[in-house]
Motif scaffolding. Structure first.
Motif, PDB file in Angstrom:
ATOM      1  N   UNK A  73      17.543  -4.980  -8.046  1.00  0.00           N
ATOM      2  CA  UNK A  73      17.274  -4.122  -6.887  1.00  0.00           C
ATOM      3  C   UNK A  73      16.415  -2.944  -7.350  1.00  0.00           C
ATOM      4  N   UNK A  74      15.339  -2.661  -6.581  1.00  0.00           N
ATOM      5  CA  UNK A  74      14.530  -1.476  -6.818  1.00  0.00           C
ATOM      6  C   UNK A  74      14.977  -0.412  -5.835  1.00  0.00           C
ATOM      7  N   UNK A  75      15.484   0.688  -6.368  1.00  0.00           N
ATOM      8  CA  UNK A  75      15.986   1.766  -5.514  1.00  0.00           C
ATOM      9  C   UNK A  75      15.097   3.002  -5.626  1.00  0.00           C
ATOM     10  N   UNK A  76      14.883   3.631  -4.457  1.00  0.00           N
ATOM     11  CA  UNK A  76      14.060   4.829  -4.420  1.00  0.00           C
ATOM     12  C   UNK A  76      12.578   4.491  -4.544  1.00  0.00           C
ATOM     13  N   UNK A  77      11.793   5.520  -4.888  1.00  0.00           N
ATOM     14  CA  UNK A  77      10.385   5.283  -5.086  1.00  0.00           C
ATOM     15  C   UNK A  77       9.501   6.062  -4.161  1.00  0.00           C
ATOM     16  N   UNK A  78       8.327   6.378  -4.623  1.00  0.00           N
ATOM     17  CA  UNK A  78       7.235   6.990  -3.854  1.00  0.00           C
ATOM     18  C   UNK A  78       7.564   8.401  -3.375  1.00  0.00           C
ATOM     19  N   UNK A 110       6.609  -7.785  -5.249  1.00  0.00           N
ATOM     20  CA  UNK A 110       7.950  -8.307  -5.519  1.00  0.00           C
ATOM     21  C   UNK A 110       8.069  -9.768  -5.076  1.00  0.00           C
ATOM     22  N   UNK A 111       7.410 -10.123  -3.988  1.00  0.00           N
ATOM     23  CA  UNK A 111       7.407 -11.529  -3.555  1.00  0.00           C
ATOM     24  C   UNK A 111       6.770 -12.410  -4.617  1.00  0.00           C
ATOM     25  N   UNK A 112       5.665 -11.938  -5.198  1.00  0.00           N
ATOM     26  CA  UNK A 112       5.014 -12.678  -6.287  1.00  0.00           C
ATOM     27  C   UNK A 112       5.954 -12.828  -7.485  1.00  0.00           C
ATOM     28  N   UNK A 113       6.553 -11.718  -7.889  1.00  0.00           N
ATOM     29  CA  UNK A 113       7.428 -11.746  -9.061  1.00  0.00           C
ATOM     30  C   UNK A 113       8.638 -12.656  -8.835  1.00  0.00           C
ATOM     31  N   UNK A 114       9.154 -12.670  -7.628  1.00  0.00           N
ATOM     32  CA  UNK A 114      10.293 -13.553  -7.320  1.00  0.00           C
ATOM     33  C   UNK A 114       9.910 -15.019  -7.505  1.00  0.00           C
ATOM     34  N   UNK A 171      -4.481  -4.016  -7.043  1.00  0.00           N
ATOM     35  CA  UNK A 171      -5.225  -2.791  -6.789  1.00  0.00           C
ATOM     36  C   UNK A 171      -4.745  -2.228  -5.456  1.00  0.00           C
ATOM     37  N   UNK A 172      -3.901  -1.198  -5.532  1.00  0.00           N
ATOM     38  CA  UNK A 172      -3.301  -0.592  -4.326  1.00  0.00           C
ATOM     39  C   UNK A 172      -2.629  -1.644  -3.448  1.00  0.00           C
ATOM     40  N   UNK A 173      -1.849  -2.500  -4.090  1.00  0.00           N
ATOM     41  CA  UNK A 173      -1.149  -3.558  -3.368  1.00  0.00           C
ATOM     42  C   UNK A 173       0.228  -3.090  -2.921  1.00  0.00           C
ATOM     43  N   UNK A 174       0.705  -3.666  -1.850  1.00  0.00           N
ATOM     44  CA  UNK A 174       2.045  -3.361  -1.354  1.00  0.00           C
ATOM     45  C   UNK A 174       3.089  -3.840  -2.362  1.00  0.00           C
ATOM     46  N   UNK A 175       4.045  -2.980  -2.660  1.00  0.00           N
ATOM     47  CA  UNK A 175       5.120  -3.356  -3.586  1.00  0.00           C
ATOM     48  C   UNK A 175       5.924  -4.519  -3.017  1.00  0.00           C
ATOM     49  N   UNK A 209      14.141   0.380   1.460  1.00  0.00           N
ATOM     50  CA  UNK A 209      13.046   0.648   2.401  1.00  0.00           C
ATOM     51  C   UNK A 209      11.996   1.587   1.810  1.00  0.00           C
ATOM     52  N   UNK A 210      12.432   2.553   1.009  1.00  0.00           N
ATOM     53  CA  UNK A 210      11.484   3.494   0.420  1.00  0.00           C
ATOM     54  C   UNK A 210      10.518   2.791  -0.537  1.00  0.00           C
ATOM     55  N   UNK A 211      11.029   1.839  -1.271  1.00  0.00           N
ATOM     56  CA  UNK A 211      10.178   1.111  -2.220  1.00  0.00           C
ATOM     57  C   UNK A 211       9.155   0.237  -1.506  1.00  0.00           C
ATOM     58  N   UNK A 212       9.524  -0.299  -0.342  1.00  0.00           N
ATOM     59  CA  UNK A 212       8.639  -1.191   0.396  1.00  0.00           C
ATOM     60  C   UNK A 212       7.344  -0.502   0.825  1.00  0.00           C
TER      61      UNK A 212
END
Length: 348
Positions: free
Chosen positions: A341-346, A286-290, A278-282, A301-304
């Motif tokens: 790699x997640x590129x772009x975002x937000x 990603x740390x969880x998914x890893x 719920x409104x968690x930091x991406x 950086x944009x995705x972070x």
């Protein structure tokens, strides 16, 4: 001295099944005087070959003596009921039953005293077990008291095989969901770096990975007390959590706060690999998914800086999960050099 000899003689005779009805009554009377009772304590210990432990001094000794007296009285009454108006020698069967319960009762107390004595002297051997989960591994652990623990990937749990002192204490690094067995006399304490979580009997989730910026405790049922060290103020801080509340400990400053967390029930699914946010930091997601997929996932950086609300089932392929995340934050998923790699975002 003469009376002590009489006590010893009658006690030995009792164990040899040679006491008459009147002699059993006399043995019972010996429990009424302090000196004779102490003599009987030594005789019982001697019978159990535990002379080196000395006489029983634990408060539970009164319960043992009461049980012995009750057995003797019951024996007398039964004999009187069977032969009213007559004095009879007690049957060997009854004598053996009473002697058996006498010895078993005292043996239980002696073993308890011996346990406490060894514990205080550091003689008792306590086995500490350590369980580690690898990335992508979930594991269920049941402790000696019946407490159930679901250990998340990349986590470490250290626990004893028995109760030590007045607390049930374990150590956790990583994440786990707990269903703690109720025991008001022995609170359950989880040590996680600079955070302690204390409960009696309840269910909750603890997140304490070293790489996290915040340690979290989320309560589903019961009451949980969380404490941590505030480095800036140089003192301990604590919060009390109720169902649907979460504590957050800032690892850098040690600041501890509690917030309302209406979706705490979703933690029940997290232990099965279904992750809700719920409104968690991406970055945290990603740390969880890893950890759950045992894969390297990089972020631009944009995705972070993005936030995400939603659910992932880690039983599904990672490609599908990452595409779901990328679509939500307006990013792209690229697989290169063996990692995602997640590129772009937000902002785009």
């Amino acid at each position: 001295m003469e009376n002590q000899s009489a006590v010893i003689e009658l006690f030995v005779k009792y164990l040899q099944n040679r006491c008459s009805h009147d002699e059993v009554k006399q043995l019972l009377k010996y429990f009424e005087t302090e000196n004779d009772e102490e003599t009987l304590r030594h005789l019982i210990n001697a019978e159990l070959n535990v002379e080196n432990q000395g006489s029983i001094t634990n408060s539970k000794e009164d319960a043992v003596l009461l049980k012995i007296k009750s057995a003797l009285i019951a024996e007398i009454r039964q004999a009187n009921d069977q032969q009213p108006g007559k004095i009879r020698t007690l049957t060997p069967r009854l004598l053996k039953i009473v002697a058996f319960w006498l010895l078993m009762s005292v043996l239980a107390i002696v073993l308890f005293n011996n346990y406490m004595y060894n514990l205080k002297k550091g003689i008792l051997q306590v086995k500490l077990s350590t369980i580690r989960t690898s990335q992508a591994e979930l594991k269920k652990v049941i402790l000696f008291d019946g407490t159930k623990i679901w250990l998340s990937p990349s986590s470490t749990l250290e626990f004893p095989d028995q109760l030590i002192g007045n607390f049930r204490e374990i150590k956790l690094e990583g994440e786990a969901f707990f269903e703690v067995a109720k025991d008001k006399s022995h609170p359950f304490i989880i040590h996680s770096d600079h955070m302690d979580t204390r409960v009696v009997g309840t269910s909750f989730d603890v997140q304490s990975y070293k790489g996290q910026s915040h340690y979290k405790v989320t309560v589903v049922t019961g009451i949980v007390k969380v404490s941590g060290v505030n480095f800036a103020k140089g003192r301990d801080e604590g919060v009390t959590l109720h169902p649907n509340q979460q504590s957050q400990l800032d690892k850098q400053s040690g600041t501890l706060k509690s917030i309302e967390y209406p979706d705490a029930q979703l933690m029940l699914r997290r232990k099965d690999g279904i992750l809700n946010y719920d409104s968690a930091s991406v970055n945290d997601i990603v740390s969880d998914l890893s950890r759950y997929y045992n894969l390297q996932i990089d972020l631009e950086s944009k995705s972070k800086s993005c936030l995400f609300s939603g659910e992932f089932d880690t039983k599904r392929p990672i490609e599908i999960v990452l595409k779901q995340l990328a679509a939500a934050i307006n990013a792209k998923v690229i697989f290169q050099n063996g990692s995602y790699v997640l590129k772009g975002g937000c902002e785009e």
